[in-house]
Design a protein around this motif. Structure first.
Motif, mmCIF file in Angstrom:
data_model
loop_
_atom_site.group_PDB
_atom_site.id
_atom_site.type_symbol
_atom_site.label_atom_id
_atom_site.label_comp_id
_atom_site.label_asym_id
_atom_site.label_seq_id
_atom_site.Cartn_x
_atom_site.Cartn_y
_atom_site.Cartn_z
ATOM 1 N N LEU A 36 2.058 -18.060 37.317
ATOM 2 C CA LEU A 36 0.616 -18.190 37.500
ATOM 3 C C LEU A 36 0.283 -19.644 37.782
ATOM 4 O O LEU A 36 0.896 -20.561 37.206
ATOM 5 C CB LEU A 36 -0.150 -17.725 36.257
ATOM 6 C CG LEU A 36 -0.035 -16.258 35.862
ATOM 7 C CD1 LEU A 36 -0.711 -16.023 34.523
ATOM 8 C CD2 LEU A 36 -0.658 -15.373 36.933
ATOM 9 N N SER A 40 -0.290 -24.514 35.351
ATOM 10 C CA SER A 40 0.812 -23.697 35.876
ATOM 11 C C SER A 40 1.604 -23.138 34.711
ATOM 12 O O SER A 40 1.771 -23.801 33.679
ATOM 13 C CB SER A 40 1.737 -24.531 36.770
ATOM 14 O OG SER A 40 1.029 -25.109 37.847
ATOM 15 N N TYR A 42 -3.385 -22.094 38.577
ATOM 16 C CA TYR A 42 -4.823 -22.212 38.837
ATOM 17 C C TYR A 42 -5.176 -23.687 38.919
ATOM 18 O O TYR A 42 -4.674 -24.505 38.137
ATOM 19 C CB TYR A 42 -5.646 -21.541 37.737
ATOM 20 C CG TYR A 42 -7.135 -21.730 37.937
ATOM 21 C CD1 TYR A 42 -7.816 -20.969 38.877
ATOM 22 C CD2 TYR A 42 -7.837 -22.692 37.216
ATOM 23 C CE1 TYR A 42 -9.169 -21.149 39.085
ATOM 24 C CE2 TYR A 42 -9.196 -22.868 37.417
ATOM 25 C CZ TYR A 42 -9.856 -22.096 38.352
ATOM 26 O OH TYR A 42 -11.199 -22.281 38.571
ATOM 27 N N ALA A 45 -0.824 -15.877 41.846
ATOM 28 C CA ALA A 45 -0.048 -15.113 40.869
ATOM 29 C C ALA A 45 1.140 -14.492 41.585
ATOM 30 O O ALA A 45 1.013 -13.985 42.710
ATOM 31 C CB ALA A 45 -0.906 -14.029 40.221
#
Length: 518
Positions: free
Chosen positions: A357, A376, A359, A336
């Motif tokens: 962000l 993303s 993940y 982040a």
């Protein structure tokens, strides 16, 4: 320009040719296994003046942990030893471990605990291989040995790239004057403390002078580090606008002025728990200037300004639990970031913030199959209008694969990527008969077949005029494809992908990449 973000032609092609040549020679040689563990503990290895070199690996597995039997439910750690860290300081390695001498460990979880710590050391990206061994011997107390093979840390790479798109470059009479050349030099283990010192000197059509210093952790516990950077860049050409979703640059480079000049200096703190969990806070000063011609062709490039200055303050936190950073197969990744940009000077653009962000999850499906999925997202806040230079979405740091030649302006984007990989070929490391240096004399290779699908959307008002020829903002972009991934030492990944785009601009193309795509 967009193509400058890619690796130089000489660097990428050189690494690929080196890998292929060494691999061909290595197939003729004997394969080098890992050194066997002593049957009853670690003392024999410890007494060796020159322990045997470990063979490099790619995408390490749990087989690099060996644990002898220990009595009872818990065992006390009597010694933690390191072998093979000729340049790397022991303090740097100990700071990554989650246990030390005197700690009590659960015997049932011992192999898992050692593997987790072995991966931390390996993911420092300082070693070809890290092997963990644990034994209680006859004392009933645990001795742990980490054996490692260091890499070459000082890596010079030539810079040799074209000053513009190849198809345009090859038609020019002055094409040999439109080449960038120079040297990229990295010391990846400066002072033996996992610090990185990087210098770039680029001359020719585009000029670049840069120096970066990154100390991820200082002191005994290595919890606080610093980062410093200074950069000056001048270009004879510039992608000044977007038409038909493609970058538009000058048809003829300016000879009496630089279309773009950029300077920045940065410093920051690193808040580090381990190599897997760290945060960075940076403050930087930037100055940018465009030529009169660029200002005439696109007044919104800097929102009507010929030059601007601004301060950036950014905070990024990363939790990287992947089994290996270069080509992950299991684990997860979360990052982040928050950046605030404040323009300074008598004439200034409105300030804005950027939130990012990311993940990703990686799973082993068994039988050599692995799944990777990533998400993303990014958005920019506060400013009612964004300069053309600040409204970048897809086609820069984020990409729906297959749409490589296109770019998208916008305030926000969201991107989903999925991939299914099959380990097609992963032989034991190949010994090279004509090279005796253990840092490069053994070649690890792994080949993966990959099927993937990407989808994303980018858009949002940037508060100014945008060309109606651009069709991609606000549209769903999707693609599918097949890839061949070659993984070798020094974290080198080479990907060749056959991609089919499914929306807006439908086409099929072959693309070459030098990083794991998810």
């Amino acid at each position: 320009m967009k193509h400058h973000a890619r690796l130089s032609v000489a660097t990428a092609v050189g690494w690929l040719l080196l890998t292929m040549l060494l691999g061909s020679a290595g197939l003729l040689a004997a394969q080098t296994p890992l050194p066997p563990a002593p049957p009853d503990g670690l003392p024999p290895l410890r007494r060796e003046a020159h322990p045997p070199a470990l063979a490099p690996v790619v995408v390490p597995t749990d087989t690099l942990v060996r644990v002898g039997s220990c009595p009872g439910a818990r065992v006390r750690v009597s010694a933690v030893l390191f072998v093979g860290n000729n340049r790397t300081r022991e303090r740097t390695l100990r700071a990554e471990l989650d246990f030390h001498e005197g700690d009590s460990l659960t015997v049932a979880d011992l192999a898992t605990r050692l593997e987790a710590n072995r991966r931390r050391l390996y993911n420092l990206q300082l070693f070809h291989t890290v092997l963990a061994q644990g034994s209680c011997g006859g004392t009933g107390q645990l001795t742990v040995l980490f054996s490692m093979q260091e890499r070459w840390y000082i890596l010079p790479s030539p810079i040799l790239s074209l000053g513009e798109d190849f198809n345009r470059w090859r038609t020019r009479l002055d094409r040999w004057q439109r080449i960038d050349y120079g040297l990229h030099l990295v010391d990846a283990n400066f002072r033996g403390r996992a610090e990185q010192l990087t210098a770039n000197i680029q001359l020719g059509f585009n000029r670049k002078y840069e120096l970066f210093y990154e100390a991820p952790g200082l002191g005994r516990r290595r919890r606080i580090g610093v980062g410093l950077a200074i950069s000056y860049y001048q270009s004879r050409n510039l992608d000044y606008n977007t038409f038909f979703d493609r970058l538009r640059s000058l048809s003829d480079a300016e000879t009496d002025a630089f279309p773009i000049q950029r300077f920045y200096v940065s410093s920051g703190l690193r808040l580090r728990h381990t190599v897997q969990l760290a945060s960075a806070f940076d403050v930087s000063y930037h100055r940018e200037q465009i030529s009169n011609l660029i200002g005439q062709l696109n007044p919104d490039y800097l929102l009507g300004l010929a030059q601007r200055a601004y301060l950036d303050a950014s905070f990024v936190t990363t939790n990287n639990q992947r089994n290996t950073f270069a080509y992950p197969l299991t684990g997860q990744f979360f990052q982040a970031g928050l950046n605030f940009r404040q323009f300074v000077g008598a004439e200034r653009s409105p300030a804005y913030a950027t939130v990012r962000l990311r993940y990703a999850r990686y799973l082993s499906l068994g039988h050599g199959f692995y799944y990777a999925g990533g998400l993303s997202a990014q958005t920019r806040l506060f400013a009612p209008s964004l300069a053309y230079a600040d409204a970048r979405s897809f086609g820069y740091d984020a990409l729906v694969r297959g749409y490589d030649i296109y770019v998208v302006e916008g305030r926000s984007y969201a991107l989903v990527q999925q991939g299914l990989s099959l380990r097609a070929w992963a032989p034991p490391p190949l010994a090279l008969p004509f090279i005796h240096n253990p840092k490069v004399g053994t070649l690890p290779l792994a080949v993966y077949l990959n099927a993937f699908a990407d989808a994303g959307v980018a858009g949002g008002s940037v508060g100014r005029y945008q060309s109606p020829t651009n069709q991609l903002p606000g549209q769903l972009l999707a693609s599918v494809g097949l890839g061949l991934h070659l993984v070798t030492y020094y974290d080198r990944v080479f990907c060749v992908e056959l991609t089919r785009t499914l929306t807006v601009y439908t086409s099929t193309g072959v693309f070459f990449r030098t990083a794991f795509p998810i």
